[in-house]
Write a protein that holds these residues in place. Structure first.
Motif, PDB file in Angstrom:
ATOM      1  N   PRO A 236       0.814  -1.225   0.000  1.00 55.15           N
ATOM      2  CA  PRO A 236       0.000   0.000   0.000  1.00 55.15           C
ATOM      3  C   PRO A 236       0.847   1.276   0.000  1.00 55.15           C
ATOM      4  CG  PRO A 236      -0.839  -1.584   1.602  1.00 55.15           C
ATOM      5  CD  PRO A 236       0.476  -2.103   1.136  1.00 55.15           C
TER       6      PRO A 236
ATOM      7  N   ASP B 174      -6.212  -0.611   3.066  1.00 57.40           N
ATOM      8  CA  ASP B 174      -4.995   0.154   3.347  1.00 57.40           C
ATOM      9  C   ASP B 174      -4.805   1.309   2.364  1.00 57.40           C
ATOM     10  OD1 ASP B 174      -4.649  -1.658   5.333  1.00 57.40           O
ATOM     11  OD2 ASP B 174      -2.675  -2.390   4.679  1.00 57.40           O
ATOM     12  N   ILE B 175      -5.067   1.058   1.082  1.00 62.92           N
ATOM     13  CA  ILE B 175      -4.909   2.135   0.098  1.00 62.92           C
ATOM     14  C   ILE B 175      -5.954   3.219   0.330  1.00 62.92           C
ATOM     15  CG2 ILE B 175      -5.049   2.707  -2.359  1.00 62.92           C
ATOM     16  CD1 ILE B 175      -3.823   0.007  -2.982  1.00 62.92           C
TER      17      ILE B 175
END
Length: 396
Positions: free
Chosen positions: A294, A335-336
């Motif tokens: 990420p 996460d991104i």
């Protein structure tokens, strides 16, 4: 004219004609078995070996690069053998993939071997993510402006941005974490905690594929793994193969009330199930001072113009064997999403089979009317030499 597509990965080679529905997936290695000293097993000949314990691997790739041509020739001879493809390659085109940042000497050797020894009529060398993004744009009536390919394979994980089908070379990022590292780390953990399995690469790799997953809530799963009894929903018992009664390991079901056989060997997989794939997101956990996937995605975006970022985040494509891990897509999205700007949409596409996605792109490329203008013919190679062959393809 026939076109053969070869996605020549460090772990497995995916090969087949552009008219085939699916490729043959062949281990890209030569193996020797402890109990069969009279022969070696090349690629998918391993299926003929009845005892996979203590296999010795001879790999053509080291650290992601093709360095052992003697081994690769054996694999290719088996793969291209006339018992399998009953045609002359003098009338066949070849699309073959190679890694990013490939050394010039390896590129020269590959071109020379394919033309001189295998006599292909024409050659197209490219990176696997190029074929993946080519395949991805065929999902839409209008091709996406930008595509971000995350290719997580055997040796490396690459994050590769494309704009209008062109690779943005300066932003390509590599993380030195792949499936090989995960398998080796799992071998070390099991050997330290339970049973010596450092020589059982094949068995441990199957174990990783059968029971490991990517956790969306690492700390919560760790708390569950600490509990005992029925409250621990993480724990799995993995039955190791003995290659006489059990040919492949399997997960022992919790509701299995049958008595354990005396010869059964069990591995208790607890927090190892999610702690090992966590290295893809936090390589620093084992001392690898690199970004997780990420963070690397955001790092790639920071190198590019702001106008491209929303298009890239909206067209993320996952390819490579590690993307098969359950929960990988959901964790990556979470996460991104937390790292990216709120004003951008995040869309992550996971193909039905991320391992063969690049090969499928190669099949589509072979049917493109402009494909004839992209290839290097054997006539051009003989007339203009290796320097022209290096300039023809943008593979680094």
């Amino acid at each position: 004219m026939a076109t053969l597509v070869l996605d020549n990965g460090a772990g497995t080679a995916k090969v087949g004609y552009s008219t085939d529905k699916e490729p043959r997936i062949i281990p890209n290695c030569v193996m020797k078995a402890k109990n069969v000293r009279t022969r070696i097993f090349v690629g998918d000949q391993l299926e003929e070996c009845k005892d996979l314990s203590s296999l010795f691997y001879l790999l053509p790739f080291q650290k992601g690069y093709l360095v052992n041509w003697d081994i690769e020739r054996q694999v290719w001879d088996h793969m291209f053998g006339k018992d399998r493809y009953r045609v002359e390659f003098s009338d066949t085109n070849l699309i073959i993939t190679e890694p990013f940042f490939n050394f010039q000497s390896i590129q020269e050797a590959m071109t020379e071997v394919l033309f001189e020894e295998y006599q292909f009529k024409a050659l197209y060398r490219c990176n696997a993510p190029e074929l993946s993004q080519y395949r991805y744009k065929y999902r839409y009536m209008e091709s996406p402006l930008c595509t971000l390919v995350i290719d997580s394979g055997y040796s490396f994980t690459h994050i590769v941005p494309y704009c209008k089908g062109k690779k943005l070379r300066d932003a390509v990022t590599r993380i030195n974490v792949g499936g090989k590292l995960l398998t080796n780390h799992l071998k070390e953990i099991i050997s330290y905690r339970q049973l010596m399995v450092m020589d059982e690469t094949c068995v441990v790799n199957q174990m990783k594929e059968d029971v490991c997953y990517v956790s969306s809530h690492f700390s919560q799963d760790m708390e569950l793994a600490r509990k005992k009894g029925p409250e621990n929903t993480i724990l799995r018992e993995y039955v190791l193969p003995d290659f006489s009664h059990i040919s492949r390991g399997y997960v022992r079901q919790k509701d299995d009330t049958t008595e354990r056989k005396g010869e059964e060997q069990l591995i208790r997989m607890n927090n190892e199930r999610f702690a090992v794939p966590e290295l893809l997101f936090h390589p620093a956990d084992v001392g690898i001072q690199e970004m997780g996937i990420p963070e690397a995605v955001i790092h790639v975006l920071s190198k590019l113009d702001e106008e491209m970022r929303p298009h890239l985040l909206n067209n993320i494509v996952l390819t490579g064997g590690n993307c098969h891990l359950p929960g990988f897509q959901d964790r990556l999205y979470r996460d991104i999403r937390s790292l990216a700007s709120d004003e951008y949409d995040v869309n992550i596409f996971l193909p039905p089979n991320p391992i063969t996605y690049a090969w499928e792109g190669g099949c589509l490329l072979a049917q493109d009317p402009d494909f004839e203008n992209l290839v290097l013919t054997r006539q051009d190679y003989e007339e203009q030499g290796l320097s022209y062959a290096l300039e023809k393809f943008d593979v680094w």
